[in-house]
Design an enzyme around this catalytic site. Structure first.
Site, mmCIF file in Angstrom:
data_model
loop_
_atom_site.group_PDB
_atom_site.id
_atom_site.type_symbol
_atom_site.label_atom_id
_atom_site.label_comp_id
_atom_site.label_asym_id
_atom_site.label_seq_id
_atom_site.Cartn_x
_atom_site.Cartn_y
_atom_site.Cartn_z
ATOM 1 N N TYR A 21 -3.042 -1.552 25.957
ATOM 2 C CA TYR A 21 -2.965 -0.677 24.788
ATOM 3 C C TYR A 21 -4.386 -0.236 24.442
ATOM 4 O O TYR A 21 -5.186 -1.038 23.954
ATOM 5 C CB TYR A 21 -2.320 -1.445 23.640
ATOM 6 N N LYS A 74 -0.434 2.075 27.458
ATOM 7 C CA LYS A 74 -0.137 2.858 26.263
ATOM 8 C C LYS A 74 -1.455 3.490 25.822
ATOM 9 O O LYS A 74 -2.387 2.789 25.425
ATOM 10 C CB LYS A 74 0.428 1.997 25.132
#
Length: 325
Positions: free
Chosen positions: A140, A168
């Site tokens: 992330y 992500k």
């Protein structure tokens, strides 16, 4: 929806953590209902204990309980991605071990916030998490919150060492998708972490979106991803344009303040937050009611839970008599 998508694709709500106003505790009934609703409306996975889930405000035992409830509610219908953001590697490792024990499908691992390690430190952090759990890691990258970002070459090293299985990307750098495809290959899943540019991210070669908006209208967000996957681009663009006003108001104040307000307007949970977050302004609340009054009739085809929602929004000032259809 019956459209089948890979684990790291499709629409993935970054779920809020509902709290009870009376005592501030996690509202387990509302959590289970939100998870079930999102899966029934076509979400390919659920993210819990992330930024939208107010993870920094959760106790370790609450984190574990949220993961367990989510995994039990989802069953085999979708993935369960668990945020393990922490300011120290040791704390992140503990969260990873707990998430695996409680039924997670994958870990969502960000840079430790506030610490600002170098790129070698970031690699060491991810390596330690990977050594502690057999679960796949979704990297992330969110420098706006962590105050440090993962360089392209760092992501390539993590990918080449098989330490991460997906990304992500919340940087908003759309050109990055192509750069990382060149470094990591076209089969490395890159998921958008930004609702407003999710379709543009798909067009650049990304897959799916880990979405704040999908808390509110999971059916429409899943339909957009399905339309793109089926090359129904006109439909995808139409849904993008319908969702744009909601994207905008959901980030009018710090996330998850507006999205919790939206869900409370729909009677899906209370709007309670943990300090230092405060309730949304009345302006934001009215803007949400207005936008939802336009969107909820479109979402209703997939979500019978919204019976009488239009009238309720109208009473809150979200739509006037001239706008009602």
């Amino acid at each position: 929806m019956t459209f089948s998508v890979p684990l790291y694709a499709g629409s993935v709500p970054a779920l809020i953590t509902p709290f009870r106003h009376a005592d501030g505790a996690v509202d387990e009934a509302s959590l289970s209902a939100l998870v079930d609703r999102a899966v029934r409306q076509g979400s390919s996975a659920i993210v819990v204990c992330g930024s939208t889930g107010e993870a920094p405000a959760l106790l370790p035992e609450e984190h574990a309980r949220i993961v367990r409830i989510t995994a039990e509610t989802v069953g085999s219908r979708a993935g369960v991605f668990v945020g393990i953001g922490a300011s120290s590697t040791e704390a992140a490792v503990r969260l990873a071990v707990s998430a695996e024990r409680c039924g997670a499908t994958a870990l969502l691992c960000s840079a430790p916030p506030y610490v600002r390690p170098g790129q070698d430190g970031l690699i060491a952090h991810i390596r330690a998490v990977a050594a502690a759990s057999i679960l796949p890691i979704i990297l992330y990258d969110v420098p706006s919150r962590a105050a440090i970002g993962f360089a392209d070459d760092t992501i390539a090293r993590l990918h080449d060492d098989r330490l991460i299985q997906a990304l992500k990307d919340a940087t908003g750098d759309l050109a990055r998708v192509q750069r990382l495809r060149a470094l990591c290959g076209a089969d490395f899943p890159q998921m958008s972490g930004d609702d407003a540019t999710a379709v543009a991210h798909l067009a650049m070669g990304g897959v799916g979106c880990i979405s704040v908006t999908a808390n509110v209208v999971p059916g429409l967000c899943a339909a957009l991803q399905e339309a793109w996957a089926l090359h129904q681009f006109d439909k995808a663009f139409e849904l993008r344009d319908k969702l744009a006003p909601l994207h905008a108001v959901l980030f009018r104040e710090s996330n998850p303040i507006p999205v919790k307000t939206a869900l409370s307007l729909l009677d899906l949970c209370e709007s309670t937050l943990r300090l230092p977050l405060l309730h949304a302004s009345e302006t934001t609340r009215l803007q949400l009611a207005h936008v939802l009054a336009d969107l909820i009739p479109v979402e209703e085809w997939a979500c019978p839970d919204f019976t009488d929602t239009f009238d309720r929004l109208r009473s809150l000032g979200g739509v006037d008599d001239g706008e009602q259809q």
